[in-house]
Design an enzyme around this catalytic site. Structure first.
Site, mmCIF file in Angstrom:
data_model
loop_
_atom_site.group_PDB
_atom_site.id
_atom_site.type_symbol
_atom_site.label_atom_id
_atom_site.label_comp_id
_atom_site.label_asym_id
_atom_site.label_seq_id
_atom_site.Cartn_x
_atom_site.Cartn_y
_atom_site.Cartn_z
ATOM 1 N N LYS A 50 0.908 -1.130 0.049
ATOM 2 C CA LYS A 50 0.077 -0.139 -0.028
ATOM 3 C C LYS A 50 0.739 1.160 0.028
ATOM 4 O O LYS A 50 0.615 1.994 -0.583
ATOM 5 C CB LYS A 50 -1.097 -0.089 1.018
ATOM 6 C CG LYS A 50 -2.022 -0.935 1.189
ATOM 7 C CD LYS A 50 -2.710 -1.501 2.133
ATOM 8 C CE LYS A 50 -3.806 -2.356 1.899
ATOM 9 N NZ LYS A 50 -4.548 -2.790 3.166
ATOM 10 N N GLN A 94 -4.991 -1.338 9.606
ATOM 11 C CA GLN A 94 -4.905 -2.808 8.896
ATOM 12 C C GLN A 94 -5.373 -3.756 9.724
ATOM 13 O O GLN A 94 -5.256 -3.849 10.845
ATOM 14 C CB GLN A 94 -3.382 -2.990 8.564
ATOM 15 C CG GLN A 94 -3.084 -4.312 8.017
ATOM 16 C CD GLN A 94 -3.581 -4.168 6.668
ATOM 17 O OE1 GLN A 94 -3.701 -3.064 5.748
ATOM 18 N NE2 GLN A 94 -4.107 -5.196 5.907
ATOM 19 N N ASP A 117 -11.661 3.289 4.445
ATOM 20 C CA ASP A 117 -12.338 2.034 4.339
ATOM 21 C C ASP A 117 -13.755 1.883 4.537
ATOM 22 O O ASP A 117 -14.544 0.894 4.412
ATOM 23 C CB ASP A 117 -11.494 0.702 4.730
ATOM 24 C CG ASP A 117 -11.679 -0.383 4.092
ATOM 25 O OD1 ASP A 117 -12.135 -0.293 2.782
ATOM 26 O OD2 ASP A 117 -11.091 -1.492 4.258
#
Ligand code: NAD
Length: 277
Positions: A50, A94, A117
């Site tokens: 990422k 994460q 997200d």
């Protein structure tokens, strides 16, 4: 069988983001902060990818690493400070977290306007009310990939296997909003194969290596394999790819299918949030 090449499409998306950011002439440099808690090897590799993608596309990134025995207070303090920092536009925690942390509690500390997200309660409510601030990265990447290859979604019968907050549930929501008829299967579903064999589109997000194989799909179906399993330095999916070639109409390879599309969507979401802040 058409291979839905997420690697190639993600490279194009990263290049498009790069070009867009250059046109802003440094007036807008989106910055993604990633919080990585614990020592899970796969998570470390995903986060590294990422960060590399951010560099490629011209975004800034900040990586905050915490050992699995860090205190909750320490983590909370850092997340609240990222919330306040005007140079940070997107924050990603994460997942999965080490077992000693509560996902719900940690996500509740995130500023929804930076929740890249879409996992905070506010952002989930917006998604399910049909007005998403951001679409969670993996479902967004999958939809982008299907659209790029003109795979029909509207009016199709889709089966999603898995009901996690980051993949299965928001994917179900997205497919419904794109006018598919959707069945959501999970670990308590009886006769899983019977549902899959009827489906035009099958999305396998079970976290079980090679859970399904050719016999579970009808001829001409489109199968999206979300699973990632690392074994002996090789990657495997939730679907056994043997025998699919002459059976399916399209398939996402592992690696090179959904994984890179998730990262491309993460960057797209960061840019989107940066424009709104
Ligand atoms: P998870 O463990 O949170 O959820 C798995 C879901 O699958 C659960 O809802 C469970 O009910 C269901 N399930 C498990 N076994 C089943 C069975 N035998 N039959 C039917 N349903 C079953 O996992 P997740 O976070 O949703 O991730 C799923 C997979 O996708 C994992 O392999 C993960 O590594 C991978 N993943 C990939 C990406 C990517 O970018 N490619 C992103 C996120 C997750």
């Amino acid at each position: 069988m058409l291979l839905l090449d997420g690697k190639k499409l993600s490279e194009k998306i990263l290049q498009d983001i790069h070009n867009e950011l250059q046109s802003y002439k440094k007036d807008l440099i989106p910055c993604l902060a990633v919080c990585l808690i614990g020592e899970d090897l796969a998570s470390h590799i995903y986060v590294e990818n990422k960060i590399k993608a951010c560099q490629k596309a011209g975004l800034k990134s900040v990586l905050k690493k915490f050992p699995s025995d860090c205190s909750k207070q320490e983590l909370k303090k850092e997340i609240l400070s990222l919330n306040q920092d005007p140079k940070i536009h997107g924050i990603l925690v994460q997942l999965p977290l080490p077992p000693n942390f509560s996902k719900q509690e940690i996500l509740s500390w995130l500023e929804p306007k930076k929740d890249v997200d879409g996992l905070t309660l506010e952002n989930k409510a917006l998604l399910w009310s049909g007005n998403p601030r951001v679409i969670p990265c993996t479902p967004k990447g999958i939809l982008t990939l299907l659209k790029a290859y003109n795979v029909a979604i509207k009016g199709q019968y889709a089966v999603v296997i898995g009901r996690s907050e980051i993949v299965g549930l928001p994917l179900f929501q997205q497919l419904i909003s794109h006018h598919s008829t959707v069945t959501l299967c999970h670990s308590y579903t009886k006769n899983l194969s019977v549902f899959c064999q009827k489906a035009d589109l099958v999305f396998v997000c079970s976290g079980q290596r090679h859970l399904l194989s050719q016999k579970d799909f009808k001829k001409g179906a489109v199968v999206v394999d979300v699973g990632i399993h690392r074994r002996d330095k090789k990657l495997y999916g939730d679907v056994d790819p043997r025998g699919l070639e002459n059976h399916l109409s399209a398939f996402t390879p592992v690696p090179g299918g959904v994984g890179p599309m998730t990262i491309a969507s993460l960057l797209e979401n960061t840019v989107q949030l940066a424009k709104k802040l």
